[in-house]
Design a protein around this motif. Structure first.
Motif, short mmCIF file in Angstrom:
data_model
loop_
_atom_site.label_atom_id
_atom_site.label_comp_id
_atom_site.label_asym_id
_atom_site.label_seq_id
_atom_site.Cartn_x
_atom_site.Cartn_y
_atom_site.Cartn_z
N GLN A 72 0.82 -1.22 0.00
CA GLN A 72 0.00 0.00 0.00
C GLN A 72 0.85 1.26 0.00
O GLN A 72 0.34 2.35 -0.26
N LEU A 73 2.12 1.11 0.37
CA LEU A 73 2.96 2.29 0.55
C LEU A 73 3.70 2.68 -0.72
O LEU A 73 4.39 3.70 -0.76
N ARG A 74 3.55 1.84 -1.76
CA ARG A 74 4.23 2.11 -3.03
C ARG A 74 3.90 3.52 -3.51
O ARG A 74 2.74 3.92 -3.53
N GLY A 75 4.95 4.26 -3.84
CA GLY A 75 4.72 5.59 -4.41
C GLY A 75 4.55 6.69 -3.38
O GLY A 75 4.47 7.87 -3.73
N LEU A 76 4.48 6.34 -2.09
CA LEU A 76 4.35 7.39 -1.07
C LEU A 76 5.69 8.12 -0.91
O LEU A 76 6.75 7.50 -0.98
N PRO A 77 5.64 9.45 -0.68
CA PRO A 77 6.89 10.21 -0.51
C PRO A 77 7.49 9.99 0.88
O PRO A 77 6.81 9.49 1.78
N CYS A 78 8.75 10.40 1.04
CA CYS A 78 9.42 10.48 2.35
C CYS A 78 9.62 9.15 3.06
O CYS A 78 9.98 9.14 4.25
N LEU A 79 9.34 8.03 2.39
CA LEU A 79 9.58 6.74 3.05
C LEU A 79 10.86 6.14 2.49
O LEU A 79 10.84 5.50 1.43
N GLY A 80 11.95 6.36 3.18
CA GLY A 80 13.23 5.83 2.74
C GLY A 80 13.34 4.36 3.09
O GLY A 80 12.48 3.79 3.76
N GLY A 81 14.43 3.74 2.63
CA GLY A 81 14.65 2.31 2.87
C GLY A 81 14.61 1.96 4.35
O GLY A 81 14.03 0.94 4.75
N HIS A 82 15.21 2.82 5.16
CA HIS A 82 15.29 2.55 6.59
C HIS A 82 13.89 2.53 7.23
O HIS A 82 13.53 1.61 7.94
N SER A 83 13.12 3.59 6.93
CA SER A 83 11.76 3.66 7.49
C SER A 83 10.91 2.50 6.99
O SER A 83 10.14 1.90 7.76
#
Ligand code: ATP
Ligand code: MN
Ligand code: MN
Length: 367
Positions: A72-83
């Protein structure tokens, strides 16, 4: 088995000031985890990582329903690999090993306890930890010299850790209002910070003070503080004077976002019970952190916007202004770099309009 077609995909703008973030958070487990990592980074002098985790948490706070899978998070901004790794861990295993490890670590626990003392920042806590101080008890036994703020912070530690309720904020508001109008009739106070955003509790209470006639507010803070002190309402206060005018006389415009209002960081003595005298050993007051800021009316809208928060919302507003509009926003003014002039405003709405943003009311600035 989840059908891909049934998975809700979310769409969220990347600047927090383009989003409406209410207090109705549908993903508190995920945002608490990311906020804890943000806090740990900030306490460890890793501000860049701190902001990255704060931005990630803020994106999740803006979602209209709980996240059930990482797809569901595909394409959301500000979500880096770590998060994303942290989020996946929680969604798939019920917890993030990194978050659990951090929570349990002696270093984080000591940093938390020590920086929870009013007047103690990350640098001081760091230094004490290097000297083997991990707890309040060890601090008291250590013979470390504490400044006035830290002494007061230690003395009122338990009280200041208790969240302040809206009712307590309102009670303090009445006292501050009485102080303000006694020393300057016509002066006005506004509740700012988290309570203006509709929060039900806070770590402190913040007020903005002004007078409708420009200039009448000069010298107001010391008078308000004296009044409060004479009535026995202050357990601690430190007033810093306005340095904005001095800076304007200088050759350069103030470059930083540090604001220069006359302000007062205080610890209030709030009477909690007017009833008969309590049994010995019981007191009927509590300590509450209160911040007061005085602004001239010409800067009031900027001060109001700048002190309402949230901190991330403010940061994002300034980033939007700078990167997208070539403007500099502070709690004092908005400067248009292309036109080479200051843009005057008498309301928050006007400032949003200058910035090309839809108006976001305080209750939707909880990024
Ligand atoms: P809480 O409920 O925890 O108090 P809050 O949003 O009210 O949450 P505060 O730390 O009281 O948090 O800050 C309120 C607002 O004041 C924030 O928007 C912040 O940007 C601004 N602010 C706080 N301290 C300063 C400062 N030293 N200089 C400029 N602005 C500040
Ligand atoms: Mn506050
Ligand atoms: Mn505050």
């Amino acid at each position: 088995q989840i059908d891909e077609a049934e998975v809700v995909a979310f769409s969220v703008p990347s600047y927090a000031c383009l989003r409406r973030t209410t207090l109705d958070n549908h993903n508190p487990v995920l945002t608490d985890a990311l906020s804890l990592l943000a806090e740990n980074a900030e306490l460890s002098d890793e501000d860049g990582r701190g902001v990255a985790f704060r931005r990630a948490a803020a994106v999740l706070k803006a979602l209209p329903e709980p996240v059930t899978g990482v797809t569901q998070l595909r394409g959301l901004p500000c979500l880096g690999g770590h998060s994303l790794r942290v989020i996946r861990d929680i969604l798939e295993n019920g917890a993030s090993s990194e978050v659990e490890f951090t929570k349990q670590s002696e270093r984080f626990k000591a940093l938390k306890v020590l920086t929870d003392i009013f007047g103690v920042g990350a640098k001081t806590a760091e230094r004490w930890i290097r000297d083997g101080i991990h707890s309040l008890h060890q601090l008291q036994e250590s013979g470390q010299t504490l400044n006035r703020a830290q002494q007061a912070g230690l003395e009122h530690y338990d009280d200041l850790k208790q969240p302040v309720t809206k009712a307590e904020a309102d009670a303090i508001g009445e006292i501050v209002e009485e102080a303000v109008v006694s020393v300057l009739p016509g002066a006005q106070i506004t509740l700012i910070g988290g309570f203006r955003r509709g929060k039900l509790t806070g770590h402190d209470v913040d007020f903005l003070i002004t007078h409708p006639e420009e200039g009448r507010e000069v010298g107001l803070m010391p008078k308000v503080v004296s009044w409060l002190e004479s009535q026995g309402f202050l357990l601690y206060q430190k007033t810093t004077r306005n340095s904005y005018l001095e800076a304007k006389d200088g050759p350069a415009r103030p470059a930083s976002n540090m604001d220069r209002f006359e302000r007062c960081f205080s610890i209030f003595k709030l009477v909690t019970d007017e009833g008969p005298k309590p049994a010995s050993g019981h007191r009927r007051w509590r300590a509450v952190r209160v911040d007061l800021v005085v602004s001239p009316i010409s800067q009031f809208a900027f001060a109001l916007l700048g002190w309402t928060g949230s901190k991330l919302f403010e940061r994002e507003l300034r980033r939007w202004a700078g990167h997208e509009k070539a403007m500099s926003l502070s709690s004092h003014a908005l400067y248009d770099n292309k036109q080479g002039r200051y843009l005057k405003a008498t309301s928050e709405e006007e400032i949003f309009t200058y910035l090309g943003l839809e108006y976001i009311p305080p209750s939707e600035r909880n990024a």
